[in-house]
Design a protein around this motif. Structure first.
Motif, PDB file in Angstrom:
ATOM      1  N   ARG A 126     -24.248 -51.272  -0.737  1.00 35.39           N
ATOM      2  CA  ARG A 126     -22.921 -51.634  -1.237  1.00 35.39           C
ATOM      3  C   ARG A 126     -22.852 -53.132  -1.511  1.00 35.39           C
ATOM      4  NH1 ARG A 126     -17.363 -50.418   2.039  1.00 35.39           N
ATOM      5  NH2 ARG A 126     -18.283 -48.335   1.971  1.00 35.39           N
ATOM      6  N   HIS A 127     -23.410 -53.921  -0.612  1.00 41.93           N
ATOM      7  CA  HIS A 127     -23.376 -55.375  -0.786  1.00 41.93           C
ATOM      8  C   HIS A 127     -24.049 -55.784  -2.090  1.00 41.93           C
ATOM      9  CE1 HIS A 127     -25.078 -59.478  -0.339  1.00 41.93           C
ATOM     10  NE2 HIS A 127     -23.889 -59.734   0.174  1.00 41.93           N
ATOM     11  N   ASP A 128     -25.212 -55.197  -2.375  1.00 46.79           N
ATOM     12  CA  ASP A 128     -25.922 -55.563  -3.592  1.00 46.79           C
ATOM     13  C   ASP A 128     -25.174 -55.106  -4.845  1.00 46.79           C
ATOM     14  OD1 ASP A 128     -28.017 -57.017  -2.596  1.00 46.79           O
ATOM     15  OD2 ASP A 128     -29.396 -55.334  -2.475  1.00 46.79           O
ATOM     16  N   ILE A 129     -24.490 -53.979  -4.748  1.00 43.28           N
ATOM     17  CA  ILE A 129     -23.747 -53.488  -5.913  1.00 43.28           C
ATOM     18  C   ILE A 129     -22.616 -54.439  -6.281  1.00 43.28           C
ATOM     19  CG2 ILE A 129     -22.240 -51.647  -6.777  1.00 43.28           C
ATOM     20  CD1 ILE A 129     -23.949 -49.690  -5.090  1.00 43.28           C
ATOM     21  N   VAL A 130     -21.902 -54.942  -5.286  1.00 42.40           N
ATOM     22  CA  VAL A 130     -20.727 -55.769  -5.579  1.00 42.40           C
ATOM     23  C   VAL A 130     -21.056 -57.248  -5.710  1.00 42.40           C
ATOM     24  CG1 VAL A 130     -19.210 -54.125  -4.431  1.00 42.40           C
ATOM     25  CG2 VAL A 130     -20.070 -56.098  -3.144  1.00 42.40           C
ATOM     26  N   THR A 131     -22.317 -57.613  -5.489  1.00 43.14           N
ATOM     27  CA  THR A 131     -22.741 -59.007  -5.596  1.00 43.14           C
ATOM     28  C   THR A 131     -23.331 -59.256  -6.979  1.00 43.14           C
ATOM     29  OG1 THR A 131     -23.216 -59.127  -3.227  1.00 43.14           O
ATOM     30  CG2 THR A 131     -24.256 -60.788  -4.656  1.00 43.14           C
ATOM     31  N   PRO A 190     -29.373 -52.474  -8.188  1.00 46.29           N
ATOM     32  CA  PRO A 190     -27.923 -52.311  -8.213  1.00 46.29           C
ATOM     33  C   PRO A 190     -27.342 -52.446  -9.609  1.00 46.29           C
ATOM     34  CG  PRO A 190     -28.475 -54.498  -7.403  1.00 46.29           C
ATOM     35  CD  PRO A 190     -29.763 -53.749  -7.538  1.00 46.29           C
ATOM     36  N   GLU A 191     -28.091 -53.025 -10.536  1.00 46.22           N
ATOM     37  CA  GLU A 191     -27.543 -53.244 -11.878  1.00 46.22           C
ATOM     38  C   GLU A 191     -27.218 -51.927 -12.577  1.00 46.22           C
ATOM     39  OE1 GLU A 191     -26.664 -56.290 -13.031  1.00 46.22           O
ATOM     40  OE2 GLU A 191     -27.215 -56.800 -10.975  1.00 46.22           O
ATOM     41  N   VAL A 192     -28.018 -50.911 -12.365  1.00 46.21           N
ATOM     42  CA  VAL A 192     -27.771 -49.614 -12.988  1.00 46.21           C
ATOM     43  C   VAL A 192     -26.442 -49.041 -12.500  1.00 46.21           C
ATOM     44  CG1 VAL A 192     -28.665 -47.277 -13.275  1.00 46.21           C
ATOM     45  CG2 VAL A 192     -30.245 -49.213 -13.219  1.00 46.21           C
ATOM     46  N   VAL A 193     -26.175 -49.177 -11.212  1.00 43.15           N
ATOM     47  CA  VAL A 193     -24.906 -48.686 -10.656  1.00 43.15           C
ATOM     48  C   VAL A 193     -23.746 -49.510 -11.206  1.00 43.15           C
ATOM     49  CG1 VAL A 193     -23.620 -48.226  -8.537  1.00 43.15           C
ATOM     50  CG2 VAL A 193     -26.117 -47.968  -8.569  1.00 43.15           C
ATOM     51  N   LYS A 194     -23.902 -50.827 -11.242  1.00 40.44           N
ATOM     52  CA  LYS A 194     -22.871 -51.697 -11.797  1.00 40.44           C
ATOM     53  C   LYS A 194     -22.507 -51.281 -13.221  1.00 40.44           C
ATOM     54  CE  LYS A 194     -23.423 -56.327  -9.718  1.00 40.44           C
ATOM     55  NZ  LYS A 194     -24.576 -56.168  -8.819  1.00 40.44           N
ATOM     56  N   LEU A 220     -13.869 -48.698 -17.819  1.00 39.01           N
ATOM     57  CA  LEU A 220     -13.283 -48.986 -19.129  1.00 39.01           C
ATOM     58  C   LEU A 220     -12.906 -47.695 -19.858  1.00 39.01           C
ATOM     59  CD1 LEU A 220     -15.583 -51.879 -20.402  1.00 39.01           C
ATOM     60  CD2 LEU A 220     -13.270 -52.066 -19.472  1.00 39.01           C
ATOM     61  N   ARG A 221     -13.712 -46.675 -19.719  1.00 40.26           N
ATOM     62  CA  ARG A 221     -13.387 -45.389 -20.350  1.00 40.26           C
ATOM     63  C   ARG A 221     -12.091 -44.812 -19.800  1.00 40.26           C
ATOM     64  NH1 ARG A 221     -19.185 -42.106 -20.169  1.00 40.26           N
ATOM     65  NH2 ARG A 221     -20.145 -43.046 -22.044  1.00 40.26           N
ATOM     66  N   GLY A 222     -11.860 -45.004 -18.514  1.00 38.87           N
ATOM     67  CA  GLY A 222     -10.707 -44.384 -17.868  1.00 38.87           C
ATOM     68  C   GLY A 222      -9.459 -45.233 -17.790  1.00 38.87           C
ATOM     69  N   ASN A 223      -9.539 -46.496 -18.233  1.00 37.46           N
ATOM     70  CA  ASN A 223      -8.404 -47.408 -18.111  1.00 37.46           C
ATOM     71  C   ASN A 223      -8.188 -48.139 -19.429  1.00 37.46           C
ATOM     72  OD1 ASN A 223      -7.614 -47.541 -15.009  1.00 37.46           O
ATOM     73  ND2 ASN A 223      -9.846 -47.407 -15.134  1.00 37.46           N
ATOM     74  N   PRO A 224      -7.335 -47.599 -20.300  1.00 39.15           N
ATOM     75  CA  PRO A 224      -7.129 -48.203 -21.623  1.00 39.15           C
ATOM     76  C   PRO A 224      -6.670 -49.655 -21.572  1.00 39.15           C
ATOM     77  CG  PRO A 224      -6.206 -45.994 -21.557  1.00 39.15           C
ATOM     78  CD  PRO A 224      -6.596 -46.330 -20.155  1.00 39.15           C
ATOM     79  N   ASP A 225      -5.868 -50.025 -20.561  1.00 42.21           N
ATOM     80  CA  ASP A 225      -5.403 -51.410 -20.469  1.00 42.21           C
ATOM     81  C   ASP A 225      -6.567 -52.355 -20.210  1.00 42.21           C
ATOM     82  OD1 ASP A 225      -5.683 -50.189 -17.954  1.00 42.21           O
ATOM     83  OD2 ASP A 225      -4.312 -51.621 -17.000  1.00 42.21           O
ATOM     84  N   GLU A 226      -7.528 -51.934 -19.383  1.00 45.22           N
ATOM     85  CA  GLU A 226      -8.703 -52.757 -19.121  1.00 45.22           C
ATOM     86  C   GLU A 226      -9.588 -52.826 -20.363  1.00 45.22           C
ATOM     87  OE1 GLU A 226      -8.594 -54.648 -16.592  1.00 45.22           O
ATOM     88  OE2 GLU A 226      -9.350 -53.654 -14.774  1.00 45.22           O
ATOM     89  N   ARG A 227      -9.687 -51.707 -21.068  1.00 40.48           N
ATOM     90  CA  ARG A 227     -10.478 -51.699 -22.297  1.00 40.48           C
ATOM     91  C   ARG A 227      -9.901 -52.680 -23.311  1.00 40.48           C
ATOM     92  NH1 ARG A 227     -10.091 -46.543 -23.521  1.00 40.48           N
ATOM     93  NH2 ARG A 227      -8.446 -46.805 -25.063  1.00 40.48           N
ATOM     94  N   VAL A 257     -13.707 -62.862 -17.502  1.00 41.75           N
ATOM     95  CA  VAL A 257     -12.956 -61.618 -17.680  1.00 41.75           C
ATOM     96  C   VAL A 257     -13.772 -60.433 -17.181  1.00 41.75           C
ATOM     97  CG1 VAL A 257     -11.969 -60.052 -19.405  1.00 41.75           C
ATOM     98  CG2 VAL A 257     -11.584 -62.515 -19.584  1.00 41.75           C
ATOM     99  N   VAL A 258     -15.064 -60.412 -17.483  1.00 40.66           N
ATOM    100  CA  VAL A 258     -15.928 -59.325 -17.045  1.00 40.66           C
ATOM    101  C   VAL A 258     -15.911 -59.206 -15.525  1.00 40.66           C
ATOM    102  CG1 VAL A 258     -18.348 -58.596 -16.855  1.00 40.66           C
ATOM    103  CG2 VAL A 258     -17.444 -59.359 -19.053  1.00 40.66           C
ATOM    104  N   ARG A 259     -16.030 -60.313 -14.840  1.00 41.95           N
ATOM    105  CA  ARG A 259     -16.101 -60.256 -13.377  1.00 41.95           C
ATOM    106  C   ARG A 259     -14.763 -59.870 -12.764  1.00 41.95           C
ATOM    107  NH1 ARG A 259     -20.823 -64.296 -11.150  1.00 41.95           N
ATOM    108  NH2 ARG A 259     -22.403 -63.545 -12.621  1.00 41.95           N
ATOM    109  N   ALA A 260     -13.660 -60.253 -13.398  1.00 45.34           N
ATOM    110  CA  ALA A 260     -12.350 -59.830 -12.914  1.00 45.34           C
ATOM    111  C   ALA A 260     -12.187 -58.320 -13.068  1.00 45.34           C
ATOM    112  CB  ALA A 260     -11.252 -60.576 -13.662  1.00 45.34           C
ATOM    113  N   ILE A 261     -12.663 -57.783 -14.174  1.00 48.43           N
ATOM    114  CA  ILE A 261     -12.603 -56.333 -14.374  1.00 48.43           C
ATOM    115  C   ILE A 261     -13.485 -55.627 -13.351  1.00 48.43           C
ATOM    116  CG2 ILE A 261     -13.167 -54.454 -15.959  1.00 48.43           C
ATOM    117  CD1 ILE A 261     -12.389 -56.336 -18.270  1.00 48.43           C
ATOM    118  N   TYR A 262     -14.660 -56.141 -13.139  1.00 51.67           N
ATOM    119  CA  TYR A 262     -15.541 -55.566 -12.116  1.00 51.67           C
ATOM    120  C   TYR A 262     -14.853 -55.547 -10.758  1.00 51.67           C
ATOM    121  CZ  TYR A 262     -20.241 -54.815 -14.085  1.00 51.67           C
ATOM    122  OH  TYR A 262     -21.349 -54.321 -14.757  1.00 51.67           O
TER     123      TYR A 262
END
Length: 201
Positions: free
Chosen positions: A4-9, A136-140, A148-155, A186-191
């Motif tokens: 989990r740590h590597d995924i969110v880092t 972890p990049e593949v999971v990210k 993004l597919r599920g949240n039109p406002d984020e898209r 912006v990318v990191r805020a969405i993440y």
């Protein structure tokens, strides 16, 4: 499976002294133009994926459409991004020659960043990102795409950032890496919101 740590880092290791990620004089793309979403992009991915699978057979553990062209309705640079998972990305002999025989060209080698390799394809233009099973990049990438597919406002928020970055980079004569840097905040805020929603943060 990555932790989990590597995924969110966000792992941004510096290029080691004297090294270069670019193979045989390659460099970042000068094309930073973002175009309207094309409904043909999923079909183009299937073409690329078929070539990869035909080249590698069972050695292709995962072949997945990621990046902006994988999100319906999202403007993007017209490059199909593919995550390819193989057993050992450092063992280039086990997959690079087979992909080269199908028209892909090795452009990036980054052993210091999860053994990442990138091969570029044409007709359609594609980037095949090679990682190992524990990256972890593949999971990210999958989380970001699905969020993004599920949240039109984020898209829409991401689309605005991409268009602004493309316009600014084009005006300044910048390349793709600089375009990416312009939208990174912006990318990191969405993440961060996606990670929180999934329970990873």
């Amino acid at each position: 499976m990555p932790s989990r740590h590597d995924i969110v880092t966000f792992h941004d290791p510096p290029v080691p002294p004297g090294a270069s990620p670019w193979v045989d004089g390659a460099g970042p793309s000068p094309d930073v133009a973002v175009v309207a979403a094309d409904p043909a992009w999923p079909d183009l991915f299937e073409e690329v994926a078929a070539r990869v699978r035909e080249a590698l057979g069972w050695r292709a553990l995962v072949v997945e459409h990621v990046g902006s062209t994988a999100v319906p309705g999202l403007p993007a640079k017209p490059v199909i991004d593919v995550d390819l998972v193989v057993a050992d990305p450092a063992d280039e002999a086990s997959y690079v020659p087979a992909l080269e025989a199908r028209g892909f060209v090795l452009r990036v080698r980054e052993p210091w960043w999860f053994e990442h390799r990138l091969l570029r394809g044409t007709s359609p233009t594609s980037h095949v990102h090679v990682f190992g099973p524990d990256s972890p990049e593949v999971v990210k990438h999958r989380i970001f795409r699905d969020w993004l597919r599920g949240n039109p406002d984020e898209r829409e928020r991401y689309a605005a950032a991409k268009l602004a970055a493309s316009a600014a980079s084009s005006a300044a004569g910048e390349h793709g890496m600089q375009y990416n840097a312009r939208k990174e905040q912006v990318v990191r805020a969405i993440y961060a919101r996606a990670f929180a929603a999934t329970g990873l943060l």
